[in-house]
Design an enzyme around this catalytic site. Structure first.
Site, PDB file in Angstrom:
ATOM      1  N   ASP A 129       0.750   5.184   1.886  1.00  0.00           N
ATOM      2  CA  ASP A 129       0.049   5.780   3.030  1.00  0.00           C
ATOM      3  C   ASP A 129      -0.763   6.999   2.596  1.00  0.00           C
ATOM      4  O   ASP A 129      -0.306   7.803   1.781  1.00  0.00           O
ATOM      5  CB  ASP A 129       1.054   6.190   4.118  1.00  0.00           C
ATOM      6  CG  ASP A 129       1.666   4.980   4.839  1.00  0.00           C
ATOM      7  OD1 ASP A 129       1.126   3.866   4.699  1.00  0.00           O
ATOM      8  OD2 ASP A 129       2.676   5.163   5.533  1.00  0.00           O
TER       9      ASP A 129
ATOM     10  N   HIS B  20       0.853  -1.200   0.000  1.00  0.00           N
ATOM     11  CA  HIS B  20       0.000   0.000   0.000  1.00  0.00           C
ATOM     12  C   HIS B  20       0.880   1.239   0.000  1.00  0.00           C
ATOM     13  O   HIS B  20       2.082   1.154   0.271  1.00  0.00           O
ATOM     14  CB  HIS B  20      -0.899   0.019   1.248  1.00  0.00           C
ATOM     15  CG  HIS B  20      -0.130   0.149   2.537  1.00  0.00           C
ATOM     16  ND1 HIS B  20       0.507  -0.913   3.144  1.00  0.00           N
ATOM     17  CD2 HIS B  20       0.143   1.226   3.327  1.00  0.00           C
ATOM     18  CE1 HIS B  20       1.123  -0.505   4.243  1.00  0.00           C
ATOM     19  NE2 HIS B  20       0.928   0.809   4.370  1.00  0.00           N
TER      20      HIS B  20
ATOM     21  N   HIS C 248       4.814   0.111   0.043  1.00  0.00           N
ATOM     22  CA  HIS C 248       5.537  -0.720   1.004  1.00  0.00           C
ATOM     23  C   HIS C 248       4.650  -1.845   1.525  1.00  0.00           C
ATOM     24  O   HIS C 248       3.427  -1.811   1.359  1.00  0.00           O
ATOM     25  CB  HIS C 248       6.096   0.139   2.153  1.00  0.00           C
ATOM     26  CG  HIS C 248       5.085   1.022   2.830  1.00  0.00           C
ATOM     27  ND1 HIS C 248       4.592   2.179   2.267  1.00  0.00           N
ATOM     28  CD2 HIS C 248       4.466   0.913   4.031  1.00  0.00           C
ATOM     29  CE1 HIS C 248       3.727   2.740   3.092  1.00  0.00           C
ATOM     30  NE2 HIS C 248       3.616   1.985   4.173  1.00  0.00           N
TER      31      HIS C 248
ATOM     32  N   ARG D  19       7.518  -9.188  15.625  1.00  0.00           N
ATOM     33  CA  ARG D  19       8.053  -7.869  15.241  1.00  0.00           C
ATOM     34  C   ARG D  19       7.039  -6.807  15.643  1.00  0.00           C
ATOM     35  O   ARG D  19       5.844  -6.965  15.420  1.00  0.00           O
ATOM     36  CB  ARG D  19       8.275  -7.829  13.731  1.00  0.00           C
ATOM     37  CG  ARG D  19       8.661  -6.451  13.212  1.00  0.00           C
ATOM     38  CD  ARG D  19       8.961  -6.497  11.721  1.00  0.00           C
ATOM     39  NE  ARG D  19       9.431  -5.208  11.281  1.00  0.00           N
ATOM     40  CZ  ARG D  19       8.642  -4.217  10.849  1.00  0.00           C
ATOM     41  NH1 ARG D  19       7.337  -4.374  10.789  1.00  0.00           N
ATOM     42  NH2 ARG D  19       9.164  -3.066  10.477  1.00  0.00           N
TER      43      ARG D  19
HETATM   44  C1  OGA Z   1       1.616   1.049   8.246  1.00  0.00           C
HETATM   45  C2  OGA Z   1       2.884   0.421   7.809  1.00  0.00           C
HETATM   46  C3  OGA Z   1       4.994  -0.603   8.404  1.00  0.00           C
HETATM   47  C4  OGA Z   1       5.590  -1.429   9.487  1.00  0.00           C
HETATM   48  O1  OGA Z   1       1.257   0.893   9.440  1.00  0.00           O
HETATM   49  O2  OGA Z   1       0.987   1.725   7.396  1.00  0.00           O
HETATM   50  O3  OGA Z   1       3.181   0.460   6.652  1.00  0.00           O
HETATM   51  O4  OGA Z   1       6.808  -1.627   9.464  1.00  0.00           O
HETATM   52  N1  OGA Z   1       3.688  -0.146   8.737  1.00  0.00           N
HETATM   53  O5  OGA Z   1       4.856  -1.893  10.345  1.00  0.00           O
HETATM   54 NI    NI Z   2       2.103   2.077   5.639  1.00  0.00          NI
END
Ligand code: OGA
Ligand code: NI
Length: 343
Positions: free
Chosen positions: A225, A223, A280, A289
């Site tokens: 942001d 996605h 990403h 994690r």
């Molecule tokens: C999000 C995201 C990345 C992560 O919350 O939009 O891309 O490393 N998180 O958790």
């Molecule tokens: Ni994100």
């Protein structure tokens, strides 16, 4: 509820699912099996990742702008967020996700993209498959939900999160000022920035539980942001990948003490497509994690109009529209939102 939250509520589908009780699952359920993305081979996972920039470096502004163009993401050191505060956020979040599932369910968030509480990632309604993820979103005061989780012991969590959020807000606004200057926008003429009244869309605590079959699961699906800027604290465990033209999915290896900064759709539109809104995703991992994402956007009535110049192009690539209108379009078209508003 703010205008932006309201429009998320109107446009997003209702989340149909709640997070799994991950502690009791030992094989990957069908609901969580993602097909391989054959068109996006993970060829680039071993390439060099996005740059690490020291905010105290006299050349920081130039390096940040360069990273906005080439990557849309960079890792920031010398940012001034106290190490102790970053560690406290990590331990408070661990305490939260370690709670029994019945307890976490007491703070289940109401449907909608940016409501407070426990639940699936805000983007989950756009996907059939479920992500290997549980999250906790903080909008406005964290107290009401925290009281549900810890009826007698919520103050430490709330104080840490509120303090952290205010530090991230200041850092984010400092970065926005730097980037605005490169767009020839005078930050002092932007009322919401001058008065520090941009919208903190929220602080999202992400937990990716230990996954029994990580290569077939997905932490967070690809996605971009719906923010101006997102700042992210990653724990030591890697999992975040960014899509880089020509390289494929590239790992953003956690750097101790660094904050990962990524641009969202609004900077892409404002820069007439010159700055990257980085696509990403997060892969699932065998060990847990955690990550903490802070999303920042202009107020809902702010008009996002591509800046035109010799450097950014003299023909607008995108239509001019309000933040609120764009959020509505993103809520309907998700990954296609930018092409919907393309000229
Ligand atoms: C999000 C995201 C990345 C992560 O919350 O939009 O891309 O490393 N998180 O958790
Ligand atoms: Ni994100």
């Amino acid at each position: 509820m703010g205008a932006l939250a309201e429009s998320y509520k109107d446009t997003l589908l209702e989340p149909q699912h709640i997070p799994l009780d991950y502690g009791s699952v030992h094989t990957l359920p069908d609901s969580h099996v993602w097909l391989d993305e054959s068109d996006e081979s993970p060829s680039g996972v071993h390439s060099t990742g996005p740059p690490v920039i020291d905010l105290a470096d006299p050349d920081a502004a130039r390096l940040i702008i360069q990273a906005c163009e080439t990557w849309g993401v960079f890792q920031l050191i010398g940012h001034g967020i106290p190490t102790k505060l970053m560690e406290d956020v990590q331990s408070e979040a661990e305490k939260l996700f370690d709670l029994p599932v019945d307890q976490k369910m007491k703070a289940l968030r109401s449907p909608g993209g940016s409501q407070s509480g426990y639940g699936l990632p805000p983007i989950s309604p756009f996907f059939e498959k479920l992500m290997w993820h549980e999250g906790y979103h903080i909008m406005g005061s964290p107290i009401d939900h925290a009281k549900l989780l810890w009826p007698n012991d919520y103050q430490g969590f709330c104080d840490t999160m509120v303090h952290y959020r205010s530090q991230l807000k200041a850092l984010t606004e400092q970065l926005i000022r730097i980037i605005f200057k490169s767009l020839n926008i005078n930050p002092d003429e932007v009322a919401w920035l001058k008065e520090s009244q941009g919208l903190s869309i929220g602080l999202q605590l992400n937990c990716y539980p230990p996954c029994p079959d990580p290569t077939r699961a997905m932490g967070i699906a690809p996605h971009t942001d719906t923010s101006l800027i997102t700042v992210l604290q990653q724990s030591k465990v890697s999992g975040l990948q960014v899509f880089k033209e020509g390289a494929g999915w590239v790992l953003v290896q956690p750097v101790p003490g660094a904050i990962t900064v990524n641009l969202g759709d609004f900077f892409h539109i404002l820069s007439n497509g010159v700055f990257t809104t980085v696509r990403h995703r997060v892969v699932a991992t065998r060990i847990r994690r955690l990550s903490f994402a802070y999303f920042y956007a202009p107020p809902g009535d702010f008009i996002v109009s591509p800046v035109l110049s010799k450097d950014f192009g003299e023909v607008p690539r995108y239509q001019t529209l309000s933040v609120k209108e764009y959020v509505g379009i993103k809520g309907k078209h998700f990954e296609k939102a930018l092409s919907v508003i393309q000229n």
